[in-house]
Write a protein that holds these residues in place. Structure first.
Motif, PDB file in Angstrom:
ATOM      1  N   UNK A 177      22.316  58.010  22.529  1.00 19.58           N
ATOM      2  CA  UNK A 177      21.919  56.830  23.283  1.00 19.58           C
ATOM      3  C   UNK A 177      22.956  56.557  24.365  1.00 19.58           C
ATOM      4  N   UNK A 178      22.503  56.246  25.581  1.00 22.04           N
ATOM      5  CA  UNK A 178      23.396  55.915  26.685  1.00 22.04           C
ATOM      6  C   UNK A 178      23.804  54.444  26.549  1.00 22.04           C
ATOM      7  N   UNK A 179      25.102  54.220  26.427  1.00 27.75           N
ATOM      8  CA  UNK A 179      25.614  52.851  26.290  1.00 27.75           C
ATOM      9  C   UNK A 179      26.395  52.407  27.529  1.00 27.75           C
ATOM     10  N   UNK A 180      26.803  53.336  28.368  1.00 33.19           N
ATOM     11  CA  UNK A 180      27.503  53.004  29.613  1.00 33.19           C
ATOM     12  C   UNK A 180      26.890  53.848  30.732  1.00 33.19           C
ATOM     13  N   UNK A 181      25.898  53.297  31.441  1.00 38.92           N
ATOM     14  CA  UNK A 181      25.189  54.099  32.456  1.00 38.92           C
ATOM     15  C   UNK A 181      26.095  54.612  33.565  1.00 38.92           C
ATOM     16  N   UNK A 182      27.072  53.827  33.990  1.00 34.04           N
ATOM     17  CA  UNK A 182      27.945  54.262  35.085  1.00 34.04           C
ATOM     18  C   UNK A 182      28.732  55.501  34.680  1.00 34.04           C
ATOM     19  N   UNK A 183      29.300  55.505  33.471  1.00 27.61           N
ATOM     20  CA  UNK A 183      30.030  56.686  33.017  1.00 27.61           C
ATOM     21  C   UNK A 183      29.103  57.886  32.841  1.00 27.61           C
ATOM     22  N   UNK A 184      27.880  57.643  32.364  1.00 27.50           N
ATOM     23  CA  UNK A 184      26.925  58.740  32.191  1.00 27.50           C
ATOM     24  C   UNK A 184      26.574  59.387  33.522  1.00 27.50           C
ATOM     25  N   UNK A 185      26.680  58.632  34.607  1.00 28.47           N
ATOM     26  CA  UNK A 185      26.355  59.168  35.930  1.00 28.47           C
ATOM     27  C   UNK A 185      27.573  59.779  36.609  1.00 28.47           C
ATOM     28  N   UNK A 186      28.731  59.110  36.502  1.00 23.47           N
ATOM     29  CA  UNK A 186      29.890  59.518  37.283  1.00 23.47           C
ATOM     30  C   UNK A 186      30.885  60.390  36.508  1.00 23.47           C
ATOM     31  N   UNK A 187      30.942  60.271  35.194  1.00 23.35           N
ATOM     32  CA  UNK A 187      31.953  61.002  34.438  1.00 23.35           C
ATOM     33  C   UNK A 187      31.516  62.417  34.053  1.00 23.35           C
ATOM     34  N   UNK A 188      30.246  62.730  34.180  1.00 24.41           N
ATOM     35  CA  UNK A 188      29.750  64.057  33.810  1.00 24.41           C
ATOM     36  C   UNK A 188      28.611  64.414  34.763  1.00 24.41           C
ATOM     37  N   UNK A 189      28.581  65.683  35.150  1.00 28.75           N
ATOM     38  CA  UNK A 189      27.600  66.107  36.157  1.00 28.75           C
ATOM     39  C   UNK A 189      26.183  66.132  35.578  1.00 28.75           C
ATOM     40  N   UNK A 190      26.047  66.628  34.337  1.00 26.74           N
ATOM     41  CA  UNK A 190      24.739  66.672  33.674  1.00 26.74           C
ATOM     42  C   UNK A 190      24.945  66.218  32.231  1.00 26.74           C
ATOM     43  N   UNK A 191      24.651  64.959  31.981  1.00 23.71           N
ATOM     44  CA  UNK A 191      24.968  64.351  30.701  1.00 23.71           C
ATOM     45  C   UNK A 191      24.254  65.033  29.534  1.00 23.71           C
ATOM     46  N   UNK A 192      22.971  65.232  29.631  1.00 26.83           N
ATOM     47  CA  UNK A 192      22.204  65.797  28.515  1.00 26.83           C
ATOM     48  C   UNK A 192      22.618  67.239  28.232  1.00 26.83           C
TER      49      UNK A 192
END
Length: 343
Positions: free
Chosen positions: A118-133
């Motif tokens: 589950x994504x709990x911090x959308x900003x980190x999911x977008x900026x901290x990793x190029x492809x989260x899944x």
């Protein structure tokens, strides 16, 4: 023919049209369980929450998130890459293809797993990793190989819950940096080589036969113990019965002797009479056993003297009602003696 518009009116009309476009373009409605990451001039600005939101068109732009999903068809997995501006905050499941893993006992198995995250911090999911899944998937695969590679094959089957817990524990820290929470990991299927399956089948059959033999032996043991305990208790009860009967007989004879001595008085004559009575009684008790081997019984000569003594004893105690039985036994013994004399 279009009416003539003055320059001022035309400018005002253009401004109104632009304002309407800005309002339409800037109005953003976010659904429940969704967010949107907004950039202004290429930098992170804010995260839009559920409800009605307004952004400045051309200056504010949504930052998309890259996601990889697998479409499963006939045991085949097809990866599908997508970019979405609306980030779903609900729990998601990723069913990734099976992975080859070598256990500590050098058995290569293929393990199919599923990740619930589950994504709990959308900003980190977008900026901290190029492809989260994709990052979550690769992390799950490497962690799965690391955990299962430290276990034997039998333990993997017996401790699936332990395997799931260890994988989840090792994934939590790196995934939290990406704004992702790993809720649980499920090992769905473990595929083994055919020769390993055959060996395990033979092992299980042998184990079932062993358990059956042990169960049967334990049943026989319990039955033998119960039987021995029953025999022991029966022997104890019989011994107690014999003991009580012997005590009662001894008490009865003691009482009889006391009554006889009381009736005859004290003296050597009365003592001899009692001894003769007891010996004669023993002879009479043995005669039925001696008669089982033939129709006639030969009584020794010495027994005639004892029976005679019993007759004299009867005469001395004829007034005692308790000695009536002695008289009957003496009479019977006289008949037997007569038969012996005739012989």
């Amino acid at each position: 023919m279009l009416p003539y518009l003055s320059p001022g009116l035309l400018i005002a009309l253009v401004v109104v049209i632009l304002a309407v476009i800005v309002v339409i373009k800037g109005l953003v409605i976010i659904q429940e369980s969704e967010v949107m990451v907004i950039e202004r001039l290429g930098a992170y600005h804010r995260t839009l929450q559920k409800g009605v939101n307004f952004i400045i068109p051309f200056l504010d732009q949504p930052r998309p998130i890259k996601l990889v999903r697998y479409l499963r068809h006939d045991q085949e997995f097809t990866p599908v890459m997508s970019q979405e501006t609306r980030i779903d905050l609900r729990e998601s499941v990723m069913d990734f293809p099976s992975q080859p893993v070598v256990t500590t006992d050098n058995v290569t198995v293929r393990i199919d797993g599923a990740i619930y995250f589950q994504i709990i911090d959308p900003a980190n999911a977008v900026y901290k990793i190029e492809n989260m899944s994709q990052a979550v998937e690769v992390l799950a695969k490497t962690t799965l190989r690391s955990v299962v590679g430290q276990m034997e094959l039998d333990r993997i089957f017996e401790s699936r819950a332990e395997v799931n817990a260890k994988i989840k524990e090792q994934m939590e820290e790196p995934a939290s940096k990406w704004g992702v929470a790993i809720n649980r990991i499920e090992v769905q299927d473990i595929e083994m080589p055919e020769e390993v399956k055959e060996a395990m089948h033979l092992q299980m059959s042998a184990e079932r036969r062993r358990r059956a033999t042990v169960t049967e032996a334990e049943g026989d043991k319990a039955a033998a113990i119960a039987k021995a305990q029953g025999q022991r208790e029966s022997a104890i009860l019989n011994a107690q019965g014999d003991k009580e009967a012997a005590i009662l007989r001894a008490q009865g004879e003691s009482r009889s002797i006391e009554l006889v001595l009381h009736a005859m008085g004290e003296g050597e004559k009365s003592t001899r009479a009692v001894i003769g009575y007891l010996l004669g009684q023993s002879y009479i008790a043995m005669l039925p056993e001696m008669a089982k081997d033939g129709e006639r019984v030969f009584v020794p000569y010495e027994s005639s003297a004892l029976l005679g003594a019993m007759g004299a004893f009867r005469d001395l105690t004829a007034d005692d009602a308790t000695m009536a039985d002695i008289t009957r036994r003496a009479a019977a013994a006289g008949g037997l003696t007569g038969s012996a004399s005739a012989a």
